[in-house]
Scaffold this active site. Structure first.
Site, PDB file in Angstrom:
ATOM      1  N   THR A 172       0.827  -1.206   0.000  1.00 21.16           N
ATOM      2  CA  THR A 172       0.000   0.000   0.000  1.00 21.16           C
ATOM      3  C   THR A 172       0.862   1.257   0.000  1.00 21.16           C
ATOM      4  O   THR A 172       0.489   2.277  -0.586  1.00 21.16           O
ATOM      5  CB  THR A 172      -0.996  -0.023   1.185  1.00 21.16           C
ATOM      6  OG1 THR A 172      -2.099   0.814   0.880  1.00 21.16           O
ATOM      7  CG2 THR A 172      -0.353   0.417   2.498  1.00 21.16           C
ATOM      8  N   GLY A 199      -6.130  -5.628   1.621  1.00 19.29           N
ATOM      9  CA  GLY A 199      -6.374  -4.641   2.656  1.00 19.29           C
ATOM     10  C   GLY A 199      -5.294  -3.579   2.651  1.00 19.29           C
ATOM     11  O   GLY A 199      -4.715  -3.273   1.602  1.00 19.29           O
ATOM     12  N   GLU A 200      -5.059  -2.971   3.820  1.00 18.51           N
ATOM     13  CA  GLU A 200      -4.042  -1.912   4.004  1.00 18.51           C
ATOM     14  C   GLU A 200      -4.432  -0.612   3.310  1.00 18.51           C
ATOM     15  O   GLU A 200      -3.685   0.352   3.355  1.00 18.51           O
ATOM     16  CB  GLU A 200      -2.671  -2.323   3.430  1.00 18.51           C
ATOM     17  CG  GLU A 200      -2.097  -3.596   3.954  1.00 18.51           C
ATOM     18  CD  GLU A 200      -0.750  -3.932   3.286  1.00 18.51           C
ATOM     19  OE1 GLU A 200      -0.287  -3.185   2.402  1.00 18.51           O
ATOM     20  OE2 GLU A 200      -0.152  -4.943   3.672  1.00 18.51           O
ATOM     21  N   GLY A 201      -5.556  -0.629   2.582  1.00 20.98           N
ATOM     22  CA  GLY A 201      -5.918   0.535   1.796  1.00 20.98           C
ATOM     23  C   GLY A 201      -5.505   0.420   0.340  1.00 20.98           C
ATOM     24  O   GLY A 201      -5.704   1.359  -0.444  1.00 20.98           O
TER      25      GLY A 201
END
Lengths: 340, 340
Positions: free
Chosen positions: B86, B305-307
């Site tokens: 990310t 995930g993580e953005g």
């Protein structure tokens, strides 16, 4: 393409600090960029350039578009002035825009950014005979090859396809019908926006063009000349030229995909150099992309053309490369692996 | 949001040099940005900032993830060092990354870019009782509100959600089950990658957590405290805070969407400020996004995930704004309209 480089990328992606496969399609993009470049890590596909091939279509006389043919010229000038939607989007992602007159009906002025490579002032009406002569078609293909070579020579490492030409979804539908062997009524769409009556007419025009010219997929160049357009032929050359130069290309919507079907028939391995930037709202777009076994990166009901969907996908392709070039591995970052 | 500004944008888009509606979902994004800003044209949503909320989960002890809990801390440091996927993707699109410890189990060092707002060293095991006390949950919500306010005060005009927390797809599945009233077996997915046996176990854990805590959608804060996580609670505050500041937010995957369900229950109009950056491979992601009546901009089987998915969508949101700000109209460019 280099399967060892693809495998090296896939192997490296397993060592990046993320669950295996968790970047989904982005991981396939990165691996494909490696295979194209023949090395791991792949170079960053930057800078990017959009080539907008412009032409007019004799079939416009059949009443397949609600727009006057002169809009092609007006939109060419709009792209050159930076006001067209694709110009705005290209600016946003830092992509250069090259505009190529390969067959616009009207004469265009000398303008910075415009390449004058007009083969003829529009194609002939494909419902009455071939849209292009074989010689014209060959010339247009050469224009596309030249443009790919020039853009790569100028340092571009990612190319994107664009097109301008009022009525050009009609030859696109014809090409997709021929090369995917799908009935005209299935592949023909509403283009820039037509009503039911005009759609029914457009379908009959596509059917007639294919029948009159006896266009078949086993004679791809003849079919391209018969029911294609100058932008389509130039795109065929552009796609094959880019592949020969080992340079990745992001395809825009249905015009690009229809040309890609022809190019893939002429040289099947060339598909390995192309990304489907998006799938458009035209039914032929999804069919063609599926036939090419490409996965579109975007699916946002775009149906503008000009390269707009290809340009929007550029940051995704660049992001995929960046991840494998700059991402930390479990080892380098001191991150523990899974318990197993 | 300002419906007059949305209508002004829609009206302007009809005058841009393109067929009506031909930029598909991008046109809805532009109109929504106008409605959020309360003005047409909307400001460019730049610069953008990603907020990565980090926490640990007591339910990890139930064996719902193949990853050791310490990986949360290791990944926080990896994000801060710029090596996480990310981080790489955010760099590619020019987005700042803020990392917030809202509930990581281990103590984290003083590091530039890390905000220390730890409410507790991980949640309690939600299969045995509430994951958070009501007071802890309230504190975590406040952290999110504070972060939104700080990032906007620093000049950011587009926010994106990120999260880090080993096992956090388990509370996400529980929240989506509760707030969409869907069985745990339907919403629970393989997260970072688990086998059939662990998935069956994870489903039973989600069921147990909901049952033990009697979590129901009509008591949203109690349900959030019972089966959520610190990142989820902080995201609820972040989403509501951004809406209060009239700032658009791009949601990442299932963790963000599960928090958004809670936030939408607390304040239904806040949904008008959010964009679904993507739909992830987790089944709960598609369900939650559909429940929020948002259309995901990307669908690339991401499940990191993580953005990461939110960051990838940032250029699309920015492109939509750029089009309506910089695109030429038929009038300004001298382009003819349709014949009708």
């Amino acid at each position: 393409v280099d399967e060892a480089a693809r495998a090296a990328c896939d192997e490296h992606q397993l060592r990046l600090t993320k669950p295996a496969g968790s970047l989904g399609e982005l991981e396939n993009v990165a691996a494909k960029l490696s295979a194209i470049a023949g090395t791991f890590p792949p170079p960053l596909p930057e800078p990017a350039a959009l080539a907008v091939f412009c032409g007019d279509h004799g079939v416009h006389a059949q009443g397949v578009s609600p727009w006057p043919q002169a809009v092609t010229t007006q939109m060419v000038l709009n792209v050159l002035a930076g006001g067209a939607m694709t110009s705005v989007l290209a600016r946003g992602v830092g992509a250069e825009v090259a505009v190529i007159d390969v067959g616009v009906a009207q004469d265009l002025p000398q303008t910075p950014g415009l390449m004058h490579r007009k083969v003829a002032a529009g194609t002939a009406d494909m419902t009455l005979g071939p849209a292009m002569t074989q010689e014209q078609c060959r010339q247009a293909i050469e224009v596309g090859i030249d443009v790919a070579r020039d853009l790569v020579a100028q340092g571009n490492r990612l190319l994107a396809t664009g097109d301008l030409g009022i009525a050009n979804t009609t030859p696109s539908a014809a090409l997709v019908a021929v090369f995917t062997q799908t009935p005209a009524r299935v592949v023909t769409g509403r283009g820039t926006g037509i009503d039911d009556a005009m759609l029914a007419h457009k379908i009959s025009v596509v059917e007639r063009a294919i029948e009159v010219n006896d266009a078949t997929a086993d004679q791809p160049l003849a079919a391209l000349a018969a029911v294609g357009g100058f932008e389509h032929a130039a795109l065929v050359g552009f796609l094959l030229g880019a592949a020969a130069l080992r340079t990745p290309v992001v395809l825009d919507g249905v015009i690009a995909a229809s040309a890609a079907l022809v190019a893939a028939r002429l040289s099947p391995p060339a598909v390995d150099y192309w990304f489907a930037g998006h799938v458009s709202a035209e039914p032929a777009s999804r069919l063609a992309v599926a036939d090419l076994e490409l996965r579109p990166l975007l699916d946002l009901d775009l149906r503008l053309g000009e390269g707009s969907g290809a340009v929007l996908a550029i940051p995704l392709v660049q992001g995929a490369a960046r991840v494998v070039r700059e991402g930390a591995t479990f080892e380098s970052a001191g991150v523990a692996g899974r318990d197993e």
